[in-house]
Design an enzyme around this catalytic site. Structure first.
Site, PDB file in Angstrom:
ATOM      1  CB  SER A   1     -17.177  -0.290 -18.186  1.00  0.00           C
ATOM      2  OG  SER A   1     -15.969   0.015 -18.831  1.00  0.00           O
TER       3      SER A   1
HETATM    4  N1  SAH Z   1     -12.656   2.779 -16.757  1.00  0.00           N
HETATM    5  C1  SAH Z   1     -13.515   3.746 -17.435  1.00  0.00           C
HETATM    6  C2  SAH Z   1     -13.906   3.254 -18.814  1.00  0.00           C
HETATM    7  C3  SAH Z   1     -13.571   4.282 -19.832  1.00  0.00           C
HETATM    8  S1  SAH Z   1     -13.631   3.758 -21.526  1.00  0.00           S
HETATM    9  C4  SAH Z   1     -14.742   4.100 -16.582  1.00  0.00           C
HETATM   10  O1  SAH Z   1     -14.975   3.439 -15.550  1.00  0.00           O
HETATM   11  O2  SAH Z   1     -15.439   5.056 -16.921  1.00  0.00           O
HETATM   12  C5  SAH Z   1     -11.888   3.539 -21.862  1.00  0.00           C
HETATM   13  C6  SAH Z   1     -11.006   4.734 -21.699  1.00  0.00           C
HETATM   14  O3  SAH Z   1      -9.690   4.372 -22.160  1.00  0.00           O
HETATM   15  C7  SAH Z   1     -11.395   5.959 -22.518  1.00  0.00           C
HETATM   16  O4  SAH Z   1     -11.594   7.029 -21.643  1.00  0.00           O
HETATM   17  C8  SAH Z   1     -10.193   6.203 -23.442  1.00  0.00           C
HETATM   18  O5  SAH Z   1      -9.924   7.568 -23.666  1.00  0.00           O
HETATM   19  C9  SAH Z   1      -9.072   5.526 -22.658  1.00  0.00           C
HETATM   20  N2  SAH Z   1      -7.894   5.128 -23.434  1.00  0.00           N
HETATM   21  C10 SAH Z   1      -7.814   4.658 -24.699  1.00  0.00           C
HETATM   22  N3  SAH Z   1      -6.537   4.390 -25.033  1.00  0.00           N
HETATM   23  C11 SAH Z   1      -5.778   4.698 -23.950  1.00  0.00           C
HETATM   24  C12 SAH Z   1      -4.366   4.648 -23.669  1.00  0.00           C
HETATM   25  N4  SAH Z   1      -3.477   4.234 -24.570  1.00  0.00           N
HETATM   26  N5  SAH Z   1      -3.958   5.046 -22.437  1.00  0.00           N
HETATM   27  C13 SAH Z   1      -4.835   5.480 -21.498  1.00  0.00           C
HETATM   28  N6  SAH Z   1      -6.173   5.554 -21.710  1.00  0.00           N
HETATM   29  C14 SAH Z   1      -6.635   5.166 -22.914  1.00  0.00           C
END
Ligand code: SAH
Length: 216
Positions: A64
């Protein structure tokens, strides 16, 4: 990888950008100042680590934008020692910001290769949140209830499971909308079956998958 004088200087610049955008919570600002974001990016993007932008982290997912991380952390407003669940570990950057804010962090990631990569990486950086591979749209019932739940992927609706895993007084921060843009919501559990919802700006997240998320 080493933190460096240059990286620390770039982080101070980043702080002044996110302050200008309205972030004021000193705990959030000091956590962003501490976490070396360049450790979380693939080599191709390292030199851009302190721009206020999202970047690809593989598997079609993104780290993000720092402002978004700060905005969500500020809405969550955790106290030291709070038990917090993050949904969407991704690169682990947001997780480490929350750890630096003093929370007891649990974080779930649905994508196995990304989970494996981040699980290896975080302890090597000295961060030890409790990680799990699984569908975070269902929460993590054995560790519930939580003081706070922070969702870092865009949901079609607010998953009931997450509301039910909040303590009374607990806060859920979640972007909800369609595949293009989502409104940031802050949901506070004010009594056993009573919730207060506040709406904030629109953001654009990768989709929350799973049983109470988008279907693949
Ligand atoms: N907080 C992260 C942002 C990652 S983007 C950072 O700081 O880098 C969002 C993430 O949510 C992705 O890695 C995706 O694989 C995950 N995601 C999507 N659906 C999900 C679910 N049902 N449970 C857990 N993770 C999920």
């Amino acid at each position: 990888m080493e933190d460096s004088y240059k990286a620390r200087g770039l982080r101070r610049k980043l702080i002044s950008i996110i302050k200008q955008k309205g972030i004021a919570n000193p705990k959030v600002i000091s956590a962003i100042e501490k976490v070396p974001r360049h450790f979380f990016l693939d080599n191709a993007f390292i030199e851009h680590a302190y721009q206020d932008k999202a970047f690809p982290i593989g598997e079609g997912q993104t780290i993000s934008q720092p402002y978004t991380v700060a905005f969500q952390s500020e809405l969550l407003d955790p106290q030291i020692g709070d038990k917090v669940l993050e949904i969407g570990t991704g690169s682990g950057y947001q997780a480490c910001v929350l750890v630096e804010m003093g929370v007891n962090l649990f974080s779930m990631e649905y994508n196995k290769p990304l989970y494996d990569k981040t699980k290896k990486k975080l302890p090597a950086m000295g961060y030890r949140p409790v990680l799990k591979h699984g569908d975070g749209s269902l929460g993590w019932p054995i560790h519930a209830p939580f003081d706070g739940i922070l969702v870092t992927a865009g949901a079609p609706v607010v998953p009931d499971a997450l509301k039910e895993q909040l303590k009374i007084g607990g806060r859920l921060v979640i972007p909800v909308g369609d595949d293009k843009k989502q409104k940031m919501l802050l949901i506070t559990r004010i009594a056993e079956s009573e919730y207060d919802t506040k709406e904030f700006d629109n953001f654009s997240f990768v989709p929350l998958l799973g049983k109470q998320g988008w279907k693949k």
